[in-house]
Design a protein around this motif. Structure first.
Motif, short mmCIF file in Angstrom:
data_model
loop_
_atom_site.label_atom_id
_atom_site.label_comp_id
_atom_site.label_asym_id
_atom_site.label_seq_id
_atom_site.Cartn_x
_atom_site.Cartn_y
_atom_site.Cartn_z
N ALA A 200 15.90 -4.44 -5.79
CA ALA A 200 15.59 -3.02 -5.66
C ALA A 200 14.80 -2.56 -6.89
O ALA A 200 15.29 -2.69 -8.02
CB ALA A 200 16.88 -2.21 -5.54
N PRO A 201 13.59 -2.04 -6.73
CA PRO A 201 12.80 -1.62 -7.89
C PRO A 201 13.49 -0.50 -8.66
O PRO A 201 14.13 0.37 -8.07
CB PRO A 201 11.48 -1.13 -7.26
N ASP A 202 13.34 -0.51 -9.99
CA ASP A 202 13.91 0.58 -10.76
C ASP A 202 13.03 1.83 -10.66
O ASP A 202 11.92 1.80 -10.12
CB ASP A 202 14.14 0.16 -12.22
N GLU A 203 13.54 2.94 -11.18
CA GLU A 203 12.84 4.22 -11.02
C GLU A 203 11.47 4.21 -11.67
O GLU A 203 10.51 4.78 -11.14
CB GLU A 203 13.70 5.35 -11.59
N ALA A 204 11.35 3.56 -12.83
CA ALA A 204 10.05 3.53 -13.51
C ALA A 204 9.02 2.76 -12.68
O ALA A 204 7.86 3.19 -12.55
CB ALA A 204 10.21 2.89 -14.89
N ALA A 205 9.43 1.62 -12.12
CA ALA A 205 8.50 0.85 -11.29
C ALA A 205 8.11 1.61 -10.04
O ALA A 205 6.93 1.59 -9.62
CB ALA A 205 9.15 -0.49 -10.91
N LEU A 206 9.08 2.31 -9.44
CA LEU A 206 8.76 3.11 -8.25
C LEU A 206 7.80 4.24 -8.58
O LEU A 206 6.83 4.50 -7.85
CB LEU A 206 10.05 3.69 -7.67
N ALA A 207 8.06 4.92 -9.69
CA ALA A 207 7.19 6.04 -10.07
C ALA A 207 5.77 5.55 -10.33
O ALA A 207 4.79 6.20 -9.90
CB ALA A 207 7.75 6.73 -11.31
N ARG A 208 5.63 4.43 -11.00
CA ARG A 208 4.29 3.90 -11.25
C ARG A 208 3.61 3.48 -9.95
O ARG A 208 2.41 3.72 -9.76
CB ARG A 208 4.36 2.72 -12.22
N ALA A 209 4.36 2.85 -9.05
CA ALA A 209 3.78 2.46 -7.76
C ALA A 209 3.26 3.67 -7.00
O ALA A 209 2.17 3.64 -6.41
CB ALA A 209 4.80 1.70 -6.93
N HIS A 210 4.03 4.76 -7.03
CA HIS A 210 3.58 5.99 -6.35
C HIS A 210 2.33 6.55 -7.02
O HIS A 210 1.41 7.02 -6.33
CB HIS A 210 4.71 7.02 -6.36
N ARG A 211 2.26 6.48 -8.35
CA ARG A 211 1.07 6.97 -9.03
C ARG A 211 -0.16 6.11 -8.69
O ARG A 211 -1.27 6.63 -8.52
CB ARG A 211 1.28 6.98 -10.56
N ILE A 212 0.07 4.81 -8.58
CA ILE A 212 -1.05 3.92 -8.23
C ILE A 212 -1.58 4.26 -6.84
O ILE A 212 -2.81 4.39 -6.64
CB ILE A 212 -0.60 2.45 -8.30
N LEU A 213 -0.69 4.46 -5.89
CA LEU A 213 -1.16 4.76 -4.53
C LEU A 213 -1.74 6.17 -4.44
O LEU A 213 -2.64 6.41 -3.62
CB LEU A 213 -0.03 4.56 -3.53
N ALA A 214 -1.26 7.07 -5.27
CA ALA A 214 -1.91 8.38 -5.34
C ALA A 214 -3.32 8.24 -5.89
O ALA A 214 -4.26 8.91 -5.42
CB ALA A 214 -1.09 9.33 -6.22
N GLY A 215 -3.49 7.33 -6.86
CA GLY A 215 -4.83 7.05 -7.38
C GLY A 215 -5.73 6.44 -6.33
O GLY A 215 -6.93 6.74 -6.27
N VAL A 216 -5.18 5.59 -5.48
CA VAL A 216 -5.96 5.01 -4.39
C VAL A 216 -6.43 6.10 -3.44
O VAL A 216 -7.59 6.12 -2.98
CB VAL A 216 -5.14 3.95 -3.63
N ALA B 69 7.54 -1.53 -0.62
CA ALA B 69 8.15 -2.23 0.52
C ALA B 69 9.53 -2.74 0.17
O ALA B 69 10.46 -2.69 0.99
CB ALA B 69 7.24 -3.38 0.96
N ARG B 70 9.71 -3.24 -1.05
CA ARG B 70 11.03 -3.70 -1.47
C ARG B 70 12.02 -2.55 -1.55
O ARG B 70 13.19 -2.70 -1.20
CB ARG B 70 10.94 -4.41 -2.84
N ALA B 71 11.55 -1.40 -1.99
CA ALA B 71 12.41 -0.23 -2.04
C ALA B 71 12.87 0.16 -0.65
O ALA B 71 14.03 0.51 -0.42
CB ALA B 71 11.69 0.92 -2.73
N ALA B 72 11.95 0.10 0.31
CA ALA B 72 12.31 0.45 1.69
C ALA B 72 13.31 -0.56 2.25
O ALA B 72 14.26 -0.18 2.92
CB ALA B 72 11.05 0.47 2.56
N ALA B 73 13.12 -1.86 1.94
CA ALA B 73 14.05 -2.88 2.42
C ALA B 73 15.42 -2.69 1.81
O ALA B 73 16.45 -2.88 2.47
CB ALA B 73 13.52 -4.27 2.10
N ALA B 74 15.46 -2.29 0.54
CA ALA B 74 16.74 -2.07 -0.13
C ALA B 74 17.51 -0.91 0.50
O ALA B 74 18.73 -0.93 0.60
CB ALA B 74 16.51 -1.81 -1.62
N ARG B 75 16.78 0.10 0.95
CA ARG B 75 17.44 1.23 1.60
C ARG B 75 18.01 0.84 2.96
O ARG B 75 18.99 1.38 3.41
CB ARG B 75 16.46 2.39 1.77
#
Length: 278
Positions: A228-244, A272-278
């Motif tokens: 399960a990704p930690d909060e920092a990794a999730l936040a960065r992933a969201h910022r990257i996709l917002a940049g995309v 995707a890993r976060a979604a699988a963890a949920r």
């Protein structure tokens, strides 16, 4: 390619212990009912009888681990699968122990198969085995591999895998991903070594494994926490996709660094890993 996307925490349970099946399903993402190493030779018939009588409440989250194709027990396992098919019940996915050649899968064409590559021949032929169309994933194993090599220990004095075991791990991972199949990391046999399990599980995630198998229910929370990704990794992933969304799929700057195609792919994998963890 496989579209099957199970969760990351897989748990082996002996096939002659039906009292543990429901608990394994409760605690894990995939319960692997083991007809091979976990069952003594004189109890295999009893184990198959237990599976034939089982109610299979969640067959989509259950695999049956079959005996190797080279053994007499394998033919009896296939008879059991035929019973399931005739009755329209039981798991449709199976796990094949000690797969060594593509022909080992010839009797399993009606099933999706996770192969375990845990012998010298299995590792050498990993690509040809994994590329069989009905193979959906592959797992590697260290102890049978070392025994097959004539060795005595898969790990060094510090508890780290020796180079030949890491070669097997890398070979199975690369062959699985090249074929678009799932890659499952092997079990951690030292049950009380939670720190070592956590380290190995984090390494599994970092290099691309989709899941890690366990032999003890106490390992499941540790594996899940690692995947399960930690909060920092999730936040960065969201910022990257917002940049995309803002800049497109090309190169752009974010947080003082460069983002390009591989970084975007990693961000999507984290989500995707976060979604699988949920």
């Amino acid at each position: 390619m496989t579209t099957w996307q199970p969760g990351p925490a897989w748990l082996f349970v002996p096939a002659d212990r039906p009292d543990r099946f429901a608990k394994a399903l409760e605690r894990s993402d995939i319960a692997v009912i083991d007809l091979e190493d976990a069952v003594a030779a004189d109890r295999k018939a009893q184990a198959r009888a237990a599976l034939a009588a089982y109610d299979w409440p969640e067959p989509e989250r259950t695999l049956v681990r079959l005996n190797p194709a080279s053994t007499a027990e394998h033919a009896l396992d296939l008879d059991l699968l035929a019973e399931f098919a005739a009755a329209g019940r039981g798991p449709t996915r199976v796990m094949l122990a000690k797969a060594e050649a593509p022909t080992d899968l010839d009797g399993l064409g009606a099933h999706e198969v996770v192969v375990i590559l845990e012998t010298p021949a299995g590792v050498v032929h990993a690509r040809e085995i994994i590329e069989r169309p009905h193979v959906v994933g592959a797992m590697w194993g260290a102890e049978d591999l070392i025994a097959g090599l004539g060795g005595t220990a898969s790990r060094d004095a510090d508890g780290r895998y020796r180079p030949v075991a890491l070669h097997a791990q890398n070979s199975v991972l690369l062959a699985s991903k090249a074929a678009g199949k799932l890659a499952i990391d092997t079990v951690h046999l030292d049950i009380p070594d939670h720190d070592g399990l956590a380290r190995e599980s984090r390494d599994s995630v970092a290099i691309g494994f989709d899941a890690k198998a366990s032999i003890h229910p106490g390992h499941i929370p540790i594996v899940r926490a690692a995947f399960a990704p930690d909060e920092a990794a999730l936040a960065r992933a969201h910022r990257i996709l917002a940049g995309v969304a803002e800049h497109g799929e090309g190169v752009f700057a974010l947080d003082g660094g460069m983002v390009d195609g591989p970084i975007i792919a990693q961000a999507r994998r984290i989500l995707a890993r976060a979604a699988a963890a949920r």
